[in-house]
Design an enzyme around this catalytic site. Structure first.
Site, mmCIF file in Angstrom:
data_model
loop_
_atom_site.group_PDB
_atom_site.id
_atom_site.type_symbol
_atom_site.label_atom_id
_atom_site.label_comp_id
_atom_site.label_asym_id
_atom_site.label_seq_id
_atom_site.Cartn_x
_atom_site.Cartn_y
_atom_site.Cartn_z
ATOM 1 N N ASP A 260 0.866 -1.159 0.000
ATOM 2 C CA ASP A 260 0.000 0.000 0.000
ATOM 3 C C ASP A 260 0.919 1.229 0.000
ATOM 4 O O ASP A 260 2.139 1.127 0.166
ATOM 5 C CB ASP A 260 -0.960 -0.030 1.205
ATOM 6 C CG ASP A 260 -2.196 0.814 0.952
ATOM 7 O OD1 ASP A 260 -3.230 0.563 1.588
ATOM 8 O OD2 ASP A 260 -2.124 1.725 0.100
HETATM 9 C C1 GLC Z 1 -4.330 4.224 -0.370
HETATM 10 C C2 GLC Z 1 -5.214 3.079 0.066
HETATM 11 C C3 GLC Z 1 -5.284 1.945 -0.925
HETATM 12 C C4 GLC Z 1 -5.103 2.475 -2.324
HETATM 13 C C5 GLC Z 1 -3.698 3.026 -2.438
HETATM 14 C C6 GLC Z 1 -3.435 3.617 -3.821
HETATM 15 O O1 GLC Z 1 -3.659 4.752 0.721
HETATM 16 O O2 GLC Z 1 -4.952 2.511 1.338
HETATM 17 O O3 GLC Z 1 -6.550 1.295 -0.744
HETATM 18 O O4 GLC Z 1 -5.286 1.416 -3.266
HETATM 19 O O5 GLC Z 1 -3.434 4.009 -1.436
HETATM 20 O O6 GLC Z 1 -4.232 4.719 -4.030
#
Ligand code: GLC
Length: 716
Positions: A260
């Protein structure tokens, strides 16, 4: 492509950069302020950018050809970039948030909606979506419950499977690679506070939290995203139990893992890595492939390999997985993956897509209360439409892709579309949002309420008050909305509440006085038309909540598949000493998992089992008659629950083991049957092996998880 030969040709640095994922601006030729910021700070050279493997938050068919051509020209091997974006519940045509969509209990609709989103997004240049999110949730304080299919492992698993099937299909034209997230157990954040620690037994992990991720992987999800949370002391991105032992070794997942956003670097503030180098080491040891928007790998992996702490083979394996993912998307033959401006024009927000988004919003709406106020009479009622959610395009909810409020049908417009302009008046009444206290618009709303036969009051939350980093300590309506309700109620008690929210809310302060409550979640682009069709009975509500609505936030986490304890509460509304009970309220939720009303009524009768004993490997048929005893043709979600009365460990008082959404004409009766097999009875026993244990089981079939009637059988 001969990946072995390619990987042998690539320098270590070129391989390391295949594991990097950056925002589009890093690739921009122009030296803009962002470019000279992190890029310089991260000491990324132009050659580094030319070898970076994937890009996040890219979209735009019109830009893709130039972007990809420029990149491939600069890449030493002419390799294509892969584009990735969060397409969670729609791209431009937005359908209900997952907590809503799952409440349809209709996996065909889930599959169709995700396929629609994939088509709109892929034509616009996106190749992978960071979805489905299938974190099981039990705590309405957590803002991201909006993105989850809810509290039940079976339903979350079905949602995961249908979503991957819809997004991915054959990974060809109009399809997206799916990335299941957030692995693992992110929804168990302590106190419902986002990014907070999660801690549980391996049994709880395996019984409740893992099944949906596994279902997505078994359905072919190409990618798994590691979650922000520490799991049993080790943050997922560095957690070998999760990322290697279970994901790779036990489940055989050979796809790509992506962190993430900054989650690998966050091993440092978590306190398991002293610095970026150690974060890189722990992540690679755990089997993390793609690093999203931090540079621990880019800065330290080469040194770790030179020092012999990381084996070059580990790096090569990660690079191979990413190269293979691009091959799965056929990017070496077609680096644009069917991106097509003309098709974008054709499909985006087309009538077919809008119709589907509307049908999805209609199918997942949950009627929480109705004393007969609904449906409204289309021909003669005079409505005061009031509330901060009554005339706004702010209906898309969190993570709404490229959806635009201005393309959204408001509730006011939807009602006018259905009954014309003449019999609906509108007043906003108040603003929405946690900090608004302005009561100045209430008097005008009260004046309007005086003139109308029925008040339709559209309240709930602001879309930014659910979703990521939107945890709340209190899940009631804001004071100004409650004040609006109270003031209207003084002059007109014929109030129908329409709730727009991304979480179960504490509705105690209005539920007794509202004549009806219709939960629309965040319904998406066709919000207004769907709401109007439901209010006026063009469509009969059939949704069922997939997450318990707490009676009060103090009950959180609350869920139906709980354990009995040694001192089960005997009376939910009496103070019970020495029992597992609150002294200031019930144990039961306000509305239980699986609950949702209709405009008609259903009668369940004649529950039967084909036998009262089940041999090992055998099956038992469970059947019940369901009759539509009301005045509307309608759909009902018939739910099968099983309780294992005695196990080598405590067992939930109920577990959903099947469901069927059926449609019955007025007066029609159907026999609904389920087949119960041994695997449905299996669980992780005291020795942590998964098997069914002999003994007695109770079978319930009903309209929600509060069903009381059961029959018993014995597994021999
Ligand atoms: C965010 C979220 C995740 C998302 C990622 C990319 O912080 O936690 O669900 O896919 O970043 O945007």
């Amino acid at each position: 492509m001969d990946f072995k030969a390619l990987i042998e040709k690539m320098t270590v640095r070129e391989k390391v950069l295949q594991l990097l994922q950056l925002e589009p601006t890093f690739f921009a030729a122009v030296e803009d302020e962002f470019n000279t910021g992190p890029k310089r700070r991260w000491q990324l050279s132009d050659a580094d950018i030319a070898s970076t493997g994937t890009v996040i938050n890219f979209s735009g068919a019109s830009k893709l050809h130039g972007f990809q051509d420029d990149y491939m020209r600069k890449n030493p091997y002419g390799l294509p970039l892969m584009t990735m974006l969060d397409v969670i519940h729609g791209y431009r045509t937005v359908y209900p948030i997952p907590l809503g969509l799952a409440a349809s209990w209709d996996m065909d609709i889930v599959r169709d909606c995700t396929a629609m989103a994939a088509k709109e997004a892929s034509y616009d240049g996106i190749q992978l979506t960071f979805a489905p999110m299938v974190d099981l949730v039990r705590d309405a304080r957590w803002g991201r419950v909006a993105e989850s299919p809810g509290e039940d492992p079976l339903l979350c698993s079905d949602f995961a499977r249908a979503s991957v099937e819809g997004f991915q299909g054959d990974l060809g034209e109009g399809k997206l690679a799916a990335c299941v997230k957030h692995y693992a157990a992110y929804g168990a954040a302590e106190a419902g506070r986002d990014y907070n620690t999660t801690d549980m037994s391996e049994r709880t992990l395996r019984e409740f939290y893992l099944p949906a991720y596994k279902a997505a992987i078994d359905a072919g999800a190409t990618t798994v995203m590691s979650s922000f949370n520490a799991f049993n002391g080790v943050p997922s991105s560095g957690n070998k139990l999760l990322m290697k032992d279970i994901l790779r070794d036990e489940w055989g997942f050979d796809g790509v893992t992506v962190s993430d956003y900054a989650a690998m670097w966050e091993l440092i503030p978590h306190g398991v890595a002293a610095d970026e180098k150690e974060a890189a080491y722990l992540s690679m040891e755990a089997g993390m492939d793609l690093e999203m928007m931090t540079v621990t790998y880019a800065r330290h992996l080469e040194a770790l390999i030179e020092e012999g702490k990381i084996d070059l083979k580990q790096l090569d394996e990660a690079v191979l997985r990413i190269l293979k993912l691009k091959e799965k998307m056929n990017l070496y033959e077609n680096p644009y993956h069917f991106a097509d401006e003309k098709k974008v024009e054709e499909v985006t927000l087309c009538k077919q897509h809008r119709d589907l988004a509307r049908r999805a919003a209609e199918a997942c709406a949950v009627l929480l209360k109705n004393d007969g106020a609904l449906p409204l009479n289309k021909r003669k009622c005079k409505i005061a439409l009031i509330g901060p959610n009554a005339n706004t395009g702010n209906m898309l909810g969190c993570w709404s892709g490229k959806g635009k409020d201005e393309e959204t049908v408001t509730v006011l417009q939807g009602i006018k579309n259905l009954i014309g302009e003449g019999r609906v008046g509108y007043a906003q009444g108040c603003e929405i949002g946690l900090t608004t206290t302005d009561e100045s618009m209430i008097p005008a709303a009260v004046d309007l309420a005086k003139t109308a036969e029925t008040v339709v009051l559209c309240i709930g939350e602001h879309k930014w008050d659910t979703g990521e980093s939107s945890s709340r300590m209190d899940i009631t309506l804001t004071d100004v909305q409650l004040k609006l309700f109270d003031e209207i109620y003084k002059v007109n008690d014929n109030i129908v509440v329409v709730l727009f929210a991304g979480r179960p809310m504490d509705l105690r302060k209005i539920k007794d006085r509202a004549r009806a409550i219709l939960c629309m979640w965040w319904p998406g682009t066709e919000a207004g038309n769907a709401t109007a069709n439901l209010l006026f009975g063009e469509v009969v509500p059939s949704g069922k909540i997939t997450m318990s609505f707490p009676w009060a936030v103090g009950q959180c986490p609350i869920y139906y598949n709980r354990f009995n304890t040694g001192r089960p509460r005997s009376d939910d509304w009496k103070r019970c000493s020495c029992q597992s009970a609150y002294i200031d309220g019930p144990n039961s939720p306000l509305y239980p998992f699986g609950y949702g009303l209709s405009y008609t009524t259903f009668e369940y009768s004649d529950l039967k089992l084909s036998a009262d004993k089940m041999e090992r490997g055998g099956v038992i048929k469970a059947g019940v008659k369901v009759k539509n005893t009301g005045d509307y043709k309608a759909k009902e979600v018939v739910q099968l629950y099983i309780r294992d009365l005695v196990g080598s460990v405590v067992r939930p008082i109920k577990e959903l083991k099947g469901y069927q959404k059926i449609e019955l004409d007025k007066g029609e009766e159907k026999l609904v049957e389920f087949t119960i097999n041994e695997d449905m009875l299996a669980f992780y026993g005291a020795d942590m092996t998964r098997k069914a244990e002999e003994g007695k089981f109770r079978v319930f079939i009903g309209t929600n998880s509060d069903v009381k009637e059961y029959l018993e059988f014995e597994l021999l």
